[in-house]
Design a protein around this motif. Structure first.
Motif, PDB file in Angstrom:
ATOM      1  N   ALA A 105       0.827  -1.209   0.000  1.00 55.85           N
ATOM      2  CA  ALA A 105       0.000   0.000   0.000  1.00 55.85           C
ATOM      3  C   ALA A 105       0.860   1.258   0.000  1.00 55.85           C
ATOM      4  O   ALA A 105       0.587   2.215  -0.733  1.00 55.85           O
ATOM      5  N   GLU A 106       1.918   1.265   0.785  1.00 57.83           N
ATOM      6  CA  GLU A 106       2.790   2.439   0.838  1.00 57.83           C
ATOM      7  C   GLU A 106       3.537   2.629  -0.480  1.00 57.83           C
ATOM      8  O   GLU A 106       3.668   3.753  -0.962  1.00 57.83           O
ATOM      9  N   GLU A 107       4.016   1.545  -1.068  1.00 55.14           N
ATOM     10  CA  GLU A 107       4.693   1.639  -2.364  1.00 55.14           C
ATOM     11  C   GLU A 107       3.737   2.134  -3.448  1.00 55.14           C
ATOM     12  O   GLU A 107       4.095   2.987  -4.266  1.00 55.14           O
TER      13      GLU A 107
ATOM     14  N   ALA B 245       3.803   5.508  -5.872  1.00 54.79           N
ATOM     15  CA  ALA B 245       3.805   5.354  -7.331  1.00 54.79           C
ATOM     16  C   ALA B 245       2.604   6.032  -7.993  1.00 54.79           C
ATOM     17  O   ALA B 245       2.684   6.436  -9.152  1.00 54.79           O
ATOM     18  N   LEU B 246       1.498   6.156  -7.267  1.00 50.29           N
ATOM     19  CA  LEU B 246       0.299   6.794  -7.834  1.00 50.29           C
ATOM     20  C   LEU B 246       0.578   8.197  -8.333  1.00 50.29           C
ATOM     21  O   LEU B 246       0.168   8.576  -9.420  1.00 50.29           O
ATOM     22  N   ARG B 247       1.250   8.965  -7.524  1.00 53.57           N
ATOM     23  CA  ARG B 247       1.534  10.363  -7.883  1.00 53.57           C
ATOM     24  C   ARG B 247       2.381  10.428  -9.142  1.00 53.57           C
ATOM     25  O   ARG B 247       2.120  11.227 -10.041  1.00 53.57           O
ATOM     26  N   GLU B 248       3.383   9.571  -9.219  1.00 51.03           N
ATOM     27  CA  GLU B 248       4.263   9.570 -10.387  1.00 51.03           C
ATOM     28  C   GLU B 248       3.532   9.135 -11.658  1.00 51.03           C
ATOM     29  O   GLU B 248       3.669   9.756 -12.697  1.00 51.03           O
ATOM     30  N   ARG B 249       2.762   8.066 -11.550  1.00 53.41           N
ATOM     31  CA  ARG B 249       2.129   7.500 -12.736  1.00 53.41           C
ATOM     32  C   ARG B 249       0.895   8.274 -13.187  1.00 53.41           C
ATOM     33  O   ARG B 249       0.678   8.476 -14.364  1.00 53.41           O
ATOM     34  N   PHE B 250       0.056   8.693 -12.239  1.00 50.93           N
ATOM     35  CA  PHE B 250      -1.214   9.303 -12.602  1.00 50.93           C
ATOM     36  C   PHE B 250      -1.266  10.806 -12.351  1.00 50.93           C
ATOM     37  O   PHE B 250      -2.259  11.450 -12.661  1.00 50.93           O
ATOM     38  N   GLY B 251      -0.216  11.361 -11.766  1.00 57.80           N
ATOM     39  CA  GLY B 251      -0.188  12.796 -11.506  1.00 57.80           C
ATOM     40  C   GLY B 251      -1.236  13.247 -10.504  1.00 57.80           C
ATOM     41  O   GLY B 251      -1.760  14.347 -10.612  1.00 57.80           O
ATOM     42  N   THR B 252      -1.543  12.376  -9.532  1.00 56.69           N
ATOM     43  CA  THR B 252      -2.537  12.743  -8.529  1.00 56.69           C
ATOM     44  C   THR B 252      -2.012  13.893  -7.680  1.00 56.69           C
ATOM     45  O   THR B 252      -0.842  13.941  -7.335  1.00 56.69           O
TER      46      THR B 252
ATOM     47  N   GLU C 203      -0.385  -4.794 -10.030  1.00 55.91           N
ATOM     48  CA  GLU C 203       1.077  -4.846  -9.952  1.00 55.91           C
ATOM     49  C   GLU C 203       1.543  -5.170  -8.535  1.00 55.91           C
ATOM     50  O   GLU C 203       2.671  -5.612  -8.337  1.00 55.91           O
ATOM     51  N   TRP C 204       0.681  -4.923  -7.544  1.00 55.61           N
ATOM     52  CA  TRP C 204       0.978  -5.235  -6.139  1.00 55.61           C
ATOM     53  C   TRP C 204       0.071  -6.357  -5.643  1.00 55.61           C
ATOM     54  O   TRP C 204      -0.192  -6.484  -4.455  1.00 55.61           O
TER      55      TRP C 204
END
Length: 81
Positions: A16-18, A22-29, A73-74
């Motif tokens: 969950a932490e990983e 990664a969400l911010r990087e991939r989806f620009g949240t 992926e997780w």
């Protein structure tokens, strides 16, 4: 403005932490997802807990299919509302 939320179910806290990072990087949240421990009924052991990432998507710009693939992926999945 709608109150659209996506819930990603992940197998453990590390995943969950990983995924949150990664969400911010991939989806620009813009907003940090909320991490929530979801213990199985009657279980106190953290090993038996799933972790949820709750994402607000008021603009409706996140694709549910892409989020499901991302959670996979997780070894997780996206919950349907």
């Amino acid at each position: 403005m709608s109150d659209v939320r996506h819930v990603l179910v992940l197998p453990d806290r590390d995943a969950a932490e990983e995924a949150a990072e990664a969400l911010r990087e991939r989806f620009g949240t813009r907003e940090e997802p909320q991490l929530v421990r979801d213990a199985l009924a009657g279980e106190d052991d953290a090993e038996d807990a799933q972790w949820l990432l709750v994402l607000r998507d008021e603009d409706g710009r996140l694709d549910p299919g892409e989020l499901d693939d991302f959670a996979g992926e997780w070894e997780g999945w996206r919950e349907e509302p």
